[in-house]
Design a protein around this motif. Structure first.
Motif, PDB file in Angstrom:
ATOM      1  N   ASP A  19       0.839  -1.203   0.000  1.00 12.18           N
ATOM      2  CA  ASP A  19       0.000   0.000   0.000  1.00 12.18           C
ATOM      3  C   ASP A  19       0.871   1.249   0.000  1.00 12.18           C
ATOM      4  O   ASP A  19       1.411   1.638   1.024  1.00 12.18           O
ATOM      5  CB  ASP A  19      -0.926  -0.023   1.212  1.00 12.18           C
ATOM      6  CG  ASP A  19      -2.060   0.976   1.094  1.00 12.18           C
ATOM      7  OD1 ASP A  19      -1.998   1.864   0.205  1.00 12.18           O
ATOM      8  OD2 ASP A  19      -3.017   0.866   1.871  1.00 12.18           O
ATOM      9  N   LEU A  20       0.991   1.852  -1.177  1.00 11.74           N
ATOM     10  CA  LEU A  20       1.763   3.080  -1.322  1.00 11.74           C
ATOM     11  C   LEU A  20       0.885   4.320  -1.180  1.00 11.74           C
ATOM     12  O   LEU A  20       1.402   5.435  -1.117  1.00 11.74           O
ATOM     13  CB  LEU A  20       2.463   3.113  -2.690  1.00 11.74           C
ATOM     14  CG  LEU A  20       3.384   1.943  -3.012  1.00 11.74           C
ATOM     15  CD1 LEU A  20       4.005   2.147  -4.392  1.00 11.74           C
ATOM     16  CD2 LEU A  20       4.457   1.767  -1.961  1.00 11.74           C
ATOM     17  N   ALA A  21      -0.439   4.143  -1.160  1.00 14.19           N
ATOM     18  CA  ALA A  21      -1.366   5.277  -1.127  1.00 14.19           C
ATOM     19  C   ALA A  21      -1.180   6.101   0.145  1.00 14.19           C
ATOM     20  O   ALA A  21      -1.177   5.561   1.251  1.00 14.19           O
ATOM     21  CB  ALA A  21      -2.804   4.791  -1.234  1.00 14.19           C
ATOM     22  N   VAL A  22      -1.023   7.405  -0.051  1.00 17.69           N
ATOM     23  CA  VAL A  22      -0.895   8.341   1.064  1.00 17.69           C
ATOM     24  C   VAL A  22      -2.175   9.153   1.197  1.00 17.69           C
ATOM     25  O   VAL A  22      -2.676   9.386   2.290  1.00 17.69           O
ATOM     26  CB  VAL A  22       0.318   9.288   0.848  1.00 17.69           C
ATOM     27  CG1 VAL A  22       0.384  10.354   1.918  1.00 17.69           C
ATOM     28  CG2 VAL A  22       1.598   8.489   0.793  1.00 17.69           C
ATOM     29  N   ALA A  23      -2.695   9.582   0.060  1.00 15.88           N
ATOM     30  CA  ALA A  23      -3.929  10.356  -0.019  1.00 15.88           C
ATOM     31  C   ALA A  23      -4.479  10.179  -1.427  1.00 15.88           C
ATOM     32  O   ALA A  23      -3.784   9.648  -2.306  1.00 15.88           O
ATOM     33  CB  ALA A  23      -3.643  11.842   0.250  1.00 15.88           C
ATOM     34  N   PHE A  24      -5.740  10.609  -1.668  1.00 15.52           N
ATOM     35  CA  PHE A  24      -6.273  10.530  -3.018  1.00 15.52           C
ATOM     36  C   PHE A  24      -5.324  11.232  -3.973  1.00 15.52           C
ATOM     37  O   PHE A  24      -4.950  12.385  -3.764  1.00 15.52           O
ATOM     38  CB  PHE A  24      -7.661  11.156  -3.111  1.00 15.52           C
ATOM     39  CG  PHE A  24      -8.762  10.294  -2.549  1.00 15.52           C
ATOM     40  CD1 PHE A  24      -8.860   8.955  -2.872  1.00 15.52           C
ATOM     41  CD2 PHE A  24      -9.698  10.834  -1.694  1.00 15.52           C
ATOM     42  CE1 PHE A  24      -9.865   8.155  -2.356  1.00 15.52           C
ATOM     43  CE2 PHE A  24     -10.728  10.053  -1.184  1.00 15.52           C
ATOM     44  CZ  PHE A  24     -10.802   8.707  -1.514  1.00 15.52           C
ATOM     45  N   GLY A  25      -4.863  10.491  -4.988  1.00 20.44           N
ATOM     46  CA  GLY A  25      -3.971  11.049  -5.993  1.00 20.44           C
ATOM     47  C   GLY A  25      -2.493  10.987  -5.664  1.00 20.44           C
ATOM     48  O   GLY A  25      -1.673  11.386  -6.479  1.00 20.44           O
ATOM     49  N   VAL A  26      -2.140  10.469  -4.501  1.00 23.66           N
ATOM     50  CA  VAL A  26      -0.734  10.421  -4.093  1.00 23.66           C
ATOM     51  C   VAL A  26      -0.386   9.015  -3.626  1.00 23.66           C
ATOM     52  O   VAL A  26      -0.986   8.546  -2.657  1.00 23.66           O
ATOM     53  CB  VAL A  26      -0.448  11.423  -2.953  1.00 23.66           C
ATOM     54  CG1 VAL A  26       1.003  11.373  -2.533  1.00 23.66           C
ATOM     55  CG2 VAL A  26      -0.855  12.825  -3.366  1.00 23.66           C
ATOM     56  N   PRO A  27       0.572   8.333  -4.259  1.00 15.21           N
ATOM     57  CA  PRO A  27       1.193   8.690  -5.527  1.00 15.21           C
ATOM     58  C   PRO A  27       0.275   8.352  -6.691  1.00 15.21           C
ATOM     59  O   PRO A  27      -0.627   7.522  -6.567  1.00 15.21           O
ATOM     60  CB  PRO A  27       2.460   7.833  -5.573  1.00 15.21           C
ATOM     61  CG  PRO A  27       2.064   6.577  -4.847  1.00 15.21           C
ATOM     62  CD  PRO A  27       1.130   7.050  -3.751  1.00 15.21           C
ATOM     63  N   ARG A  28       0.543   8.972  -7.818  1.00 14.83           N
ATOM     64  CA  ARG A  28      -0.206   8.715  -9.040  1.00 14.83           C
ATOM     65  C   ARG A  28       0.178   7.355  -9.623  1.00 14.83           C
ATOM     66  O   ARG A  28       1.299   6.892  -9.453  1.00 14.83           O
ATOM     67  CB  ARG A  28       0.070   9.797 -10.087  1.00 14.83           C
ATOM     68  CG  ARG A  28      -0.284  11.228  -9.697  1.00 14.83           C
ATOM     69  CD  ARG A  28      -1.782  11.470  -9.581  1.00 14.83           C
ATOM     70  NE  ARG A  28      -2.555  10.974 -10.711  1.00 14.83           N
ATOM     71  CZ  ARG A  28      -2.883  11.691 -11.790  1.00 14.83           C
ATOM     72  NH1 ARG A  28      -2.479  12.942 -11.915  1.00 14.83           N
ATOM     73  NH2 ARG A  28      -3.615  11.142 -12.740  1.00 14.83           N
ATOM     74  N   PHE A  29      -0.745   6.734 -10.311  1.00 22.07           N
ATOM     75  CA  PHE A  29      -0.525   5.474 -11.023  1.00 22.07           C
ATOM     76  C   PHE A  29       0.685   5.606 -11.950  1.00 22.07           C
ATOM     77  O   PHE A  29       1.574   4.758 -11.968  1.00 22.07           O
ATOM     78  CB  PHE A  29      -1.797   5.156 -11.806  1.00 22.07           C
ATOM     79  CG  PHE A  29      -1.801   3.871 -12.580  1.00 22.07           C
ATOM     80  CD1 PHE A  29      -1.974   2.651 -11.944  1.00 22.07           C
ATOM     81  CD2 PHE A  29      -1.693   3.882 -13.959  1.00 22.07           C
ATOM     82  CE1 PHE A  29      -2.028   1.464 -12.667  1.00 22.07           C
ATOM     83  CE2 PHE A  29      -1.743   2.707 -14.690  1.00 22.07           C
ATOM     84  CZ  PHE A  29      -1.911   1.498 -14.045  1.00 22.07           C
ATOM     85  N   GLU A  30       0.740   6.696 -12.705  1.00 18.88           N
ATOM     86  CA  GLU A  30       1.827   6.870 -13.670  1.00 18.88           C
ATOM     87  C   GLU A  30       3.178   7.060 -12.976  1.00 18.88           C
ATOM     88  O   GLU A  30       4.208   6.649 -13.511  1.00 18.88           O
ATOM     89  CB  GLU A  30       1.530   7.994 -14.655  1.00 18.88           C
ATOM     90  CG  GLU A  30       1.332   9.346 -14.029  1.00 18.88           C
ATOM     91  CD  GLU A  30       0.907  10.395 -15.038  1.00 18.88           C
ATOM     92  OE1 GLU A  30       1.426  10.402 -16.174  1.00 18.88           O
ATOM     93  OE2 GLU A  30       0.062  11.235 -14.679  1.00 18.88           O
ATOM     94  N   GLN A  31       3.210   7.650 -11.790  1.00 18.19           N
ATOM     95  CA  GLN A  31       4.469   7.788 -11.055  1.00 18.19           C
ATOM     96  C   GLN A  31       5.003   6.420 -10.628  1.00 18.19           C
ATOM     97  O   GLN A  31       6.213   6.173 -10.688  1.00 18.19           O
ATOM     98  CB  GLN A  31       4.277   8.671  -9.828  1.00 18.19           C
ATOM     99  CG  GLN A  31       4.038  10.131 -10.154  1.00 18.19           C
ATOM    100  CD  GLN A  31       3.699  10.930  -8.909  1.00 18.19           C
ATOM    101  OE1 GLN A  31       2.867  10.524  -8.098  1.00 18.19           O
ATOM    102  NE2 GLN A  31       4.351  12.072  -8.765  1.00 18.19           N
ATOM    103  N   VAL A  32       4.108   5.553 -10.202  1.00 14.85           N
ATOM    104  CA  VAL A  32       4.524   4.215  -9.801  1.00 14.85           C
ATOM    105  C   VAL A  32       4.998   3.434 -11.031  1.00 14.85           C
ATOM    106  O   VAL A  32       6.020   2.740 -10.977  1.00 14.85           O
ATOM    107  CB  VAL A  32       3.386   3.497  -9.039  1.00 14.85           C
ATOM    108  CG1 VAL A  32       3.754   2.042  -8.747  1.00 14.85           C
ATOM    109  CG2 VAL A  32       3.078   4.243  -7.741  1.00 14.85           C
ATOM    110  N   LEU A  33       4.290   3.559 -12.159  1.00 16.50           N
ATOM    111  CA  LEU A  33       4.752   2.916 -13.390  1.00 16.50           C
ATOM    112  C   LEU A  33       6.145   3.410 -13.775  1.00 16.50           C
ATOM    113  O   LEU A  33       7.000   2.621 -14.189  1.00 16.50           O
ATOM    114  CB  LEU A  33       3.772   3.165 -14.535  1.00 16.50           C
ATOM    115  CG  LEU A  33       2.378   2.549 -14.410  1.00 16.50           C
ATOM    116  CD1 LEU A  33       1.534   2.939 -15.611  1.00 16.50           C
ATOM    117  CD2 LEU A  33       2.430   1.046 -14.245  1.00 16.50           C
TER     118      LEU A  33
END
Length: 131
Positions: free
Chosen positions: A41-55
């Motif tokens: 679980d990398l989610a910090v808040a809605f939109g953070v991090p973005r899907f494309e940033q993780v890709l």
């Protein structure tokens, strides 16, 4: 301390354990995951991090054979995020249903949960080999 690459210890460990044909998912923040599947679980808040940033972080680390996305993602921005970063053959299934994307998550070794809120920003990757 690492100075480049994947810094998240849980994610780095999971990636290092991948072998040829193994499956894993990069998901938005709302994808349901069946019990027993590891969630990184990398989610910090809605939109953070973005899907494309993780890709972007995963792209230099992996050899991938295929990707599976929901049919609903075809032509959408989430599909372009995957296509722009990975030269994989993408396949499509319905998002829901007995053979759908959500059901196929059960075959994954782990799910990387991002903070993404864009609809259908989910991909199931199958690992390849560099030789």
């Amino acid at each position: 301390m690492l100075t480049h690459g994947i810094l998240n210890a849980q994610l780095a460990h999971a990636l290092a354990g991948l072998r040829h044909k193994d499956l894993f998912v990069v998901s938005d923040c709302g994808l349901p995951v069946q019990p027993g599947i590891e969630v990184i679980d990398l989610a910090v808040a809605f939109g953070v991090p973005r899907f494309e940033q993780v890709l972007d972080a995963l792209q230099p680390e992996l050899i991938l054979e295929t990707g599976l996305m929901a049919q609903e993602a075809q032509g959408a921005v989430a599909e372009s995020w995957v296509r722009d970063r990975f030269a994989v053959r993408l396949e499509y299934v319905p998002h829901d249903g007995p053979e759908g994307f959500k059901t196929r998550v059960k075959d994954a070794k782990f799910v990387i949960r991002t903070g993404e809120t864009t609809p259908y920003a989910n991909v199931l990757f199958r690992c390849g080999v560099p030789f």
